[in-house]
Write a protein that holds these residues in place. Structure first.
Motif, mmCIF file in Angstrom:
data_model
loop_
_atom_site.group_PDB
_atom_site.id
_atom_site.type_symbol
_atom_site.label_atom_id
_atom_site.label_comp_id
_atom_site.label_asym_id
_atom_site.label_seq_id
_atom_site.Cartn_x
_atom_site.Cartn_y
_atom_site.Cartn_z
ATOM 1 N N THR A 65 0.815 -1.145 -0.110
ATOM 2 C CA THR A 65 0.222 -0.094 -0.057
ATOM 3 C C THR A 65 0.967 1.394 0.040
ATOM 4 O O THR A 65 0.681 2.218 -0.720
ATOM 5 N N ARG A 66 1.849 1.182 0.683
ATOM 6 C CA ARG A 66 2.935 2.314 0.751
ATOM 7 C C ARG A 66 3.464 2.730 -0.577
ATOM 8 O O ARG A 66 3.548 3.634 -0.951
ATOM 9 N N LEU A 107 -5.013 7.112 4.520
ATOM 10 C CA LEU A 107 -4.147 7.867 5.601
ATOM 11 C C LEU A 107 -2.783 7.948 4.933
ATOM 12 O O LEU A 107 -2.058 8.908 5.347
ATOM 13 N N LEU A 108 -2.459 7.102 4.241
ATOM 14 C CA LEU A 108 -1.112 7.312 3.300
ATOM 15 C C LEU A 108 -1.094 7.816 2.286
ATOM 16 O O LEU A 108 -0.106 8.097 1.446
ATOM 17 N N GLY A 109 -2.161 8.643 1.950
ATOM 18 C CA GLY A 109 -2.603 9.667 0.902
ATOM 19 C C GLY A 109 -2.608 8.892 -0.412
ATOM 20 O O GLY A 109 -2.312 9.429 -1.622
ATOM 21 N N LYS A 110 -3.050 7.606 -0.721
ATOM 22 C CA LYS A 110 -3.240 6.977 -1.654
ATOM 23 C C LYS A 110 -4.649 7.089 -2.393
ATOM 24 O O LYS A 110 -5.476 7.601 -1.665
ATOM 25 N N ARG A 111 -4.787 6.723 -3.670
ATOM 26 C CA ARG A 111 -6.187 6.667 -4.258
ATOM 27 C C ARG A 111 -6.506 5.242 -4.223
ATOM 28 O O ARG A 111 -5.961 4.359 -4.265
ATOM 29 N N VAL A 112 -8.032 5.168 -3.928
ATOM 30 C CA VAL A 112 -8.638 3.704 -3.933
ATOM 31 C C VAL A 112 -9.621 3.589 -5.142
ATOM 32 O O VAL A 112 -10.316 4.769 -5.254
ATOM 33 N N ALA A 113 -9.444 2.653 -5.674
ATOM 34 C CA ALA A 113 -10.582 2.158 -6.896
ATOM 35 C C ALA A 113 -11.282 0.875 -6.399
ATOM 36 O O ALA A 113 -10.396 -0.083 -5.967
#
Length: 373
Positions: A65-66, A107-113
């Motif tokens: 994820t990171r 929380l880690l600043g990622k985008r989710v699809a």
């Protein structure tokens, strides 16, 4: 750009493996780095996918994820409560765990699809509440059935939501060079038995008794029209496996002097798709067995253990193929449709052209275009 895929991968489920292979193949075709988490590295669609796979552990999920730009839930019906009470308790835990992953990603600043999703049915407030909370972390959603689209759009969400065909449609867009379609076998009837779960209440009997009755009808028709029956195991393994049911079904057919072939679970979904293509007719019960029959352009009738099969049939123009399990006369209706399937297969051909489904399946990856804009 890098994508980290999560899903039910490695659970010996043909549908999940088909969506995984389609997703990885399409992302790689578009030059995207990809990794995915799996319960079992050995249950992989193609050998070269092993290098992209990480074991299912909290540390691996955190690491991937990171390093990712997008965390993607790649296909399936994850948010629903169509289970008996004890099984539902475990599924609530699973939905909460998924939500935790998406919260971590944000929380880690990622985008989710979430791509190629099914939603519902929902019978409990807790399942709807988990979905509503989880949607807070999602940027893009593609939904594979119209009723699922209605379910998710009824809940407030900031995510971009579109309708797209099931991910497995992308398989036909990324076939290996050595893949070839076989010839149809003129007297081959394919069938994919599966457990009915809550639909046992609709038919008033357990899954095993139900499929014994189906076997009796199939055996009579097979004898009359001199058919060979190929029984597919779309889900193997231990949990929610079709294995025992498939073996009971085969045993029943054999006691009724029916000629039977067994097609066991195959981790490479392209081999299963090829075996479905060989059939002249098909009886689908697993969701992806119906999708595979459609993609292979095999006329089919559908035994809908779950609402998603009814929704799929409606979306591709196969409403007449669905067996109404809630009707007391379901057995005679099944027999009538099966005979008609054999004699008039054109009556059970989908109205939606397969090339449109393939084009629609590619739209699941619209989130990449949004990233590049």
């Amino acid at each position: 750009m890098k994508v980290f895929l999560i899903g039910h991968y490695g659970g010996m489920n043909t549908g999940d493996q088909a969506m995984l292979l389609a997703c990885v193949s399409e992302l790689k075709r578009q030059g995207i780095q990809v990794s995915y988490v799996s319960k079992n590295k050995e249950d992989r669609a193609l050998p070269d996918l092993r290098t992209l796979c990480v074991d299912k552990s909290l540390l691996n999920i955190l690491k991937e994820t990171r390093e990712a730009d997008w965390v993607v839930l790649g296909g399936g019906t994850h948010f629903h409560d169509d289970y008996t009470f004890l099984r539902l308790i475990w599924h609530v835990r699973y939905m909460c765990a998924l939500t935790g992953v998406f919260a971590l990603a944000k929380l880690l600043g990622k985008r989710v699809a979430w791509i190629s999703m099914g939603f519902g049915p929902f019978r409990t407030a807790i399942a709807r509440l988990i979905l509503k909370f989880s949607l807070r972390f999602v940027d893009f959603i593609s939904v594979r059935e119209t009723k699922s689209l209605n379910e998710v759009t009824s809940i407030s969400s900031k995510a971009k939501i579109i309708h797209a065909f099931d991910l497995s449609g992308c398989l036909l867009n990324n076939l290996p060079e050595d893949f070839s379609l076989p010839e149809r076998q003129h007297f081959l009837l394919g069938i994919s038995p599966t457990l009915l779960h809550l639909s046992e209440k609709r038919v008033g009997m357990c899954s095993y008794k139900f499929w014994e009755k189906v076997a009796e009808e199939v055996a009579e028709v097979a004898k009359e029209y001199k058919l060979l029956v190929r029984v597919f195991e779309f889900r193997g393994g231990q949990r929610e496996s079709d294995t025992d049911l498939v073996q009971l079904f085969i045993k029943k057919l054999k006691t009724l002097n029916t000629e039977v072939e067994y097609f066991p679970y195959e981790s490479n979904p392209l081999k299963t798709l090829r075996a479905v293509y060989e059939c002249k007719w098909f009886i689908a019960s697993r969701f992806h067995s119906a999708v595979f029959a459609y993609l292979a352009q095999v006329p089919q009738i559908i035994i809908p253990y779950h609402r998603k099969l009814i929704d799929f049939a409606h979306d591709v123009g196969l409403d007449n193929a669905v067996i109404p399990l809630e009707e007391s006369a379901w057995r005679s209706i099944f027999r009538e449709k099966l005979v008609r399937l054999i004699k008039e297969p054109y009556s059970f051909e989908a109205r939606m052209p397969v090339n449109l489904a393939i084009s629609s399946a590619i739209q699941n990856f619209e989130f990449i275009k949004r990233e590049c804009v």
